[in-house]
Design an enzyme around this catalytic site. Structure first.
Site, PDB file in Angstrom:
ATOM      1  N   ARG A  70     -35.830 -45.287  12.791  1.00  0.00           N
ATOM      2  CA  ARG A  70     -34.455 -44.780  12.814  1.00  0.00           C
ATOM      3  C   ARG A  70     -34.026 -44.403  11.397  1.00  0.00           C
ATOM      4  NH1 ARG A  70     -31.293 -48.437  13.154  1.00  0.00           N
ATOM      5  NH2 ARG A  70     -32.709 -50.172  13.533  1.00  0.00           N
ATOM      6  N   TYR A 198     -38.588 -39.796  17.281  1.00  0.00           N
ATOM      7  CA  TYR A 198     -38.990 -41.204  17.225  1.00  0.00           C
ATOM      8  C   TYR A 198     -37.908 -42.187  17.644  1.00  0.00           C
ATOM      9  CZ  TYR A 198     -41.789 -45.174  15.914  1.00  0.00           C
ATOM     10  OH  TYR A 198     -42.542 -46.309  15.978  1.00  0.00           O
ATOM     11  N   LYS A 207     -30.179 -46.858  21.780  1.00  0.00           N
ATOM     12  CA  LYS A 207     -29.155 -47.240  20.803  1.00  0.00           C
ATOM     13  C   LYS A 207     -27.921 -46.334  20.884  1.00  0.00           C
ATOM     14  CE  LYS A 207     -32.169 -50.164  19.087  1.00  0.00           C
ATOM     15  NZ  LYS A 207     -32.123 -51.587  19.294  1.00  0.00           N
ATOM     16  N   HIS A 227     -26.331 -55.929  20.858  1.00  0.00           N
ATOM     17  CA  HIS A 227     -27.750 -55.848  20.477  1.00  0.00           C
ATOM     18  C   HIS A 227     -28.376 -57.223  20.701  1.00  0.00           C
ATOM     19  CE1 HIS A 227     -30.814 -54.617  17.136  1.00  0.00           C
ATOM     20  NE2 HIS A 227     -31.218 -54.254  18.328  1.00  0.00           N
ATOM     21  N   SER A 249     -32.977 -55.569  14.245  1.00  0.00           N
ATOM     22  CA  SER A 249     -34.262 -55.021  14.661  1.00  0.00           C
ATOM     23  C   SER A 249     -35.400 -55.708  13.909  1.00  0.00           C
ATOM     24  CB  SER A 249     -34.313 -53.524  14.363  1.00  0.00           C
ATOM     25  OG  SER A 249     -33.270 -52.858  15.017  1.00  0.00           O
ATOM     26  N   CYS A 251     -36.628 -58.739  14.134  1.00  0.00           N
ATOM     27  CA  CYS A 251     -36.490 -60.143  13.728  1.00  0.00           C
ATOM     28  C   CYS A 251     -36.935 -61.080  14.852  1.00  0.00           C
ATOM     29  CB  CYS A 251     -35.049 -60.448  13.327  1.00  0.00           C
ATOM     30  SG  CYS A 251     -34.565 -59.687  11.768  1.00  0.00           S
ATOM     31  N   ASP A 278     -33.465 -56.491  24.208  1.00  0.00           N
ATOM     32  CA  ASP A 278     -32.846 -55.733  23.119  1.00  0.00           C
ATOM     33  C   ASP A 278     -31.346 -55.504  23.279  1.00  0.00           C
ATOM     34  OD1 ASP A 278     -33.202 -54.363  20.605  1.00  0.00           O
ATOM     35  OD2 ASP A 278     -33.009 -52.465  21.658  1.00  0.00           O
ATOM     36  N   ARG A 368     -44.929 -49.151  17.729  1.00  0.00           N
ATOM     37  CA  ARG A 368     -44.227 -49.686  18.900  1.00  0.00           C
ATOM     38  C   ARG A 368     -45.056 -49.557  20.162  1.00  0.00           C
ATOM     39  NH1 ARG A 368     -38.730 -51.804  18.181  1.00  0.00           N
ATOM     40  NH2 ARG A 368     -38.349 -51.463  15.980  1.00  0.00           N
TER      41      ARG A 368
HETATM   42  O1  SAT Z   1     -35.925 -47.306  17.054  1.00  0.00           O
HETATM   43  S1  SAT Z   1     -35.073 -48.266  17.808  1.00  0.00           S
HETATM   44  O2  SAT Z   1     -33.704 -48.198  17.318  1.00  0.00           O
HETATM   45  O3  SAT Z   1     -35.070 -47.960  19.218  1.00  0.00           O
HETATM   46  C1  SAT Z   1     -35.696 -49.824  17.608  1.00  0.00           C
HETATM   47  C2  SAT Z   1     -34.865 -50.705  16.781  1.00  0.00           C
HETATM   48  O4  SAT Z   1     -34.594 -50.393  15.634  1.00  0.00           O
HETATM   49  O5  SAT Z   1     -34.445 -51.771  17.287  1.00  0.00           O
HETATM   50 MN    MN Z   2     -33.135 -53.229  18.769  1.00  0.00          MN
END
Ligand code: SAT
Ligand code: MN
Length: 590
Positions: A70, A198, A207, A227, A249, A251, A278, A368
């Site tokens: 991101r 991505y 998100k 989140h 993210s 963690c 998530d 991922r």
């Molecule tokens: O790339 S994403 O935002 O979907 C994954 C994340 O950062 O939690």
């Molecule tokens: Mn996330």
């Protein structure tokens, strides 16, 4: 598709007029369609099939090397008033953003296919579901969306009577980072994204919709879009309890959601199931409790570090039907990453497809896997419940090498909101930028909140006021190190021991040691059977100078909200600063 609502058809026509695609493909969500799209993606070199014996129906995708996470600095909240975006968002005037992005989108799909992806967030029969449509010219994105959400005909069946749907427009553009923008128009429930293929930049229901836009709808409708993972835990002989946990993210949300009891706890009868890893949508129920659903239908998890030792459930989930992104590829067609069960095989290709020489990570640190929820052997039956699950405890977790203890319990909802609202964590590879820098990440929502942080914290307080049986709120930190730099807690499956204390506290079965950051556990109240935890005392200890610095920093952060700082948060800040209660670091563990 005869049942397509007229409002959707009209919007798609208008977008197609601007985008000029060669053809338009309306996704129906069928298996036949999946097979056809996978074949298209393989033909176009977008997906590489993996070993069909060891990894049936798995594929590898390699993103552009400058498009691997991101991009928060290119992500905008485009509310009409700048102050509505608040201090934690980049703001762009909606008309200006639309003009700039329209110029980039215009005719950008010439010769390409426009995929129309209708999706449902939440179980299709849930009264809390939301329907949206994403347009995209990426077959990889379309295939990911059909894993992450409920896609196709189901969306028309679940379409609301009032005709409202979230509009998501996504295009690859030329994928030049200087022409990459992820824009949210909360007043129109619309997201536009161009220039990235991505993750959260491109899979907009995740998100952009389920957090940024949903957080605004949640504020208006009296609920919370967070989140958070959702986890079911059953202590021996007890009832199944549900826990929600917010972590930034990378963690360990997926690892905690898929937690496996360590042998000593499993023997006693501890069990755990996943509801989500998530995102959670939470609302007050008629019974005064907080109820949660997982709006997603799949996992977009971090591959590096995933192994049978750290997350056996994930390993049993991602051996089929999985799209891998930016992992390394072994000559036998199997995926590999740092921390994998196997040592690095000979002849490995790195995430960019180059022979790997060991000088840099073989898999990208933000590599991922995308895989359906239903692949997971520990998926809770309640994950399908249209009403969701009742939450007993909320955890706020972060990656902190110092200062924050393994677990601490807030005195009440207001202090819990303060702790969550001033959460800080060391940054990870999930976003572009420097890794390992401490930053305040309120409720782990810093990159995902669609409106003003001060209003958001007030909204949390308002939701709490609507609950006669609110969840208890805790802070956790699996990443504390001692003076020698060693981790003080093993983490992973053993985190269930911490959840044991959390549930005991929810039932008031145990006490604890009061501290400036709420209640800390006594060592003897944690089930440590079968665990060698020589550094545990350091994990349970507040160091007064660190605690003082933390209190000051949290206070300063919250007071920066100035006139939009809720008075309750201001009072909590003052209380934390002046709290005379000693941290009692040694008495806690005597
Ligand atoms: O790339 S994403 O935002 O979907 C994954 C994340 O950062 O939690
Ligand atoms: Mn996330």
């Amino acid at each position: 598709m005869s049942q397509v609502p007229e409002v959707v058809r009209a919007w798609v026509d208008a977008c197609a007029e601007m985008l000029s695609p060669e053809r338009v493909h309306w996704m129906d969500g069928s298996e036949a369609e999946r097979t056809a799209l996978e074949a298209t993606a393989v033909r176009e070199g977008v997906l590489i099939p993996l070993n069909p014996v060891t990894h049936p129906r798995c594929f590898l995708h390699r993103s552009r090397p400058d498009d691997t996470a991101r991009t928060e600095h290119l992500t905008f909240v485009c509310s009409h008033l700048k102050e509505d975006a608040g201090p934690t968002n980049h703001w762009w005037a909606p008309d200006d953003a639309k003009a700039r992005l329209t110029a980039l989108f215009r005719d950008s799909m010439r010769g390409r296919t426009l995929y129309v992806v209708p999706f449902v967030l939440g179980p299709e029969d849930s009264p809390f579901r939301k329907v949206g449509v994403q347009l995209t010219d990426s077959v990889y994105v379309a295939l990911n969306l059909r894993i992450m959400t409920r896609v196709g005909e189901v969306a028309w069946r679940a379409f609301p009577a009032d005709g409202h749907f979230t509009r998501c427009l996504h295009g690859l553009g030329d994928q030049d980072p200087s022409r990459r923008f992820i824009c949210h128009f909360p007043e129109e429930d619309t997201a536009w994204s161009i220039g990235s293929g991505y993750g959260g930049n491109a899979l907009l229901p995740k998100k952009s919709v389920a957090l940024r836009l949903a957080s605004v709808r949640a504020r208006d409708e009296g609920w919370l879009a967070e989140h958070m993972l959702l986890l079911a835990v059953q202590p021996p002989g007890g009832a199944v309890r549900y826990v929600a946990a917010a972590f930034p993210s990378q963690c360990g949300k997926t690892n905690l959601a898929m937690v496996t009891p360590p042998p000593a706890l499993a023997q006693k009868g501890w069990r755990a199931w996943i509801v989500g890893d998530d995102i959670a949508w939470l609302r007050p129920g008629g019974d005064g409790r907080l109820w949660a659903i997982n709006p997603e239908n799949g996992f977009f998890g971090v591959a590096p570090g995933t192994s049978s030792a750290t997350n056996p459930v994930a390993m049993a989930t991602i051996d089929r039907d999985t799209i891998y992104t930016n992992v390394a590829l072994a000559p036998d067609g199997t995926p590999w990453w740092e921390g994998h069960d196997r040592p690095a095989p000979e002849g490995l290709l790195d995430w960019q497809g180059r022979p790997w020489d060991g000088s840099s990570p073989a898999a990208h640190p933000n590599a991922r896997f995308t895989v359906p929820l239903t692949n997971c052997p520990t998926l809770a039956a309640a994950a399908r419940d249209p009403q969701g699950v009742p939450i007993d405890a909320i955890l706020f977790g972060a990656r902190r090498a110092t200062t924050m203890p393994l677990v601490h319990e807030a005195r009440d909802w207001a202090q819990g909101v303060f702790f969550g609202g001033t959460l800080a964590s060391e940054t990870t590879a999930a976003a572009t930028g420097k890794v390992g820098v401490l930053r305040r990440d309120p409720m782990a929502m810093l990159p995902f909140l669609g409106y003003h942080l001060g209003d958001y914290l007030q909204h949390w307080l308002d939701v709490g006021a609507a609950l006669s049986k609110p969840p208890r709120i805790f802070g956790v930190n699996w990443f504390r190190k001692d003076a020698s730099g060693a981790f003080t807690w093993p983490g992973f499956g053993d985190n269930l021991r911490v959840l044991g204390w959390v549930l005991d506290r929810c039932d008031r079965r145990v006490g604890g040691v009061p501290s400036r950051f709420g209640l800390l556990p006594r060592r003897e109240d944690l089930d440590l059977e079968g665990l060698d935890a020589p550094r545990l005392d350091a994990a349970l200890t507040l160091i007064p100078a660190e605690a003082e610095a933390e209190a000051k920093d949290r206070t300063a952060f919250i007071l920066e909200l100035a006139e939009r700082c809720p008075s309750t948060m201001r009072a909590e800040a003052e209380r934390l600063l002046t709290d005379a209660q000693a941290p009692a670091p040694t008495a806690a563990h005597a």
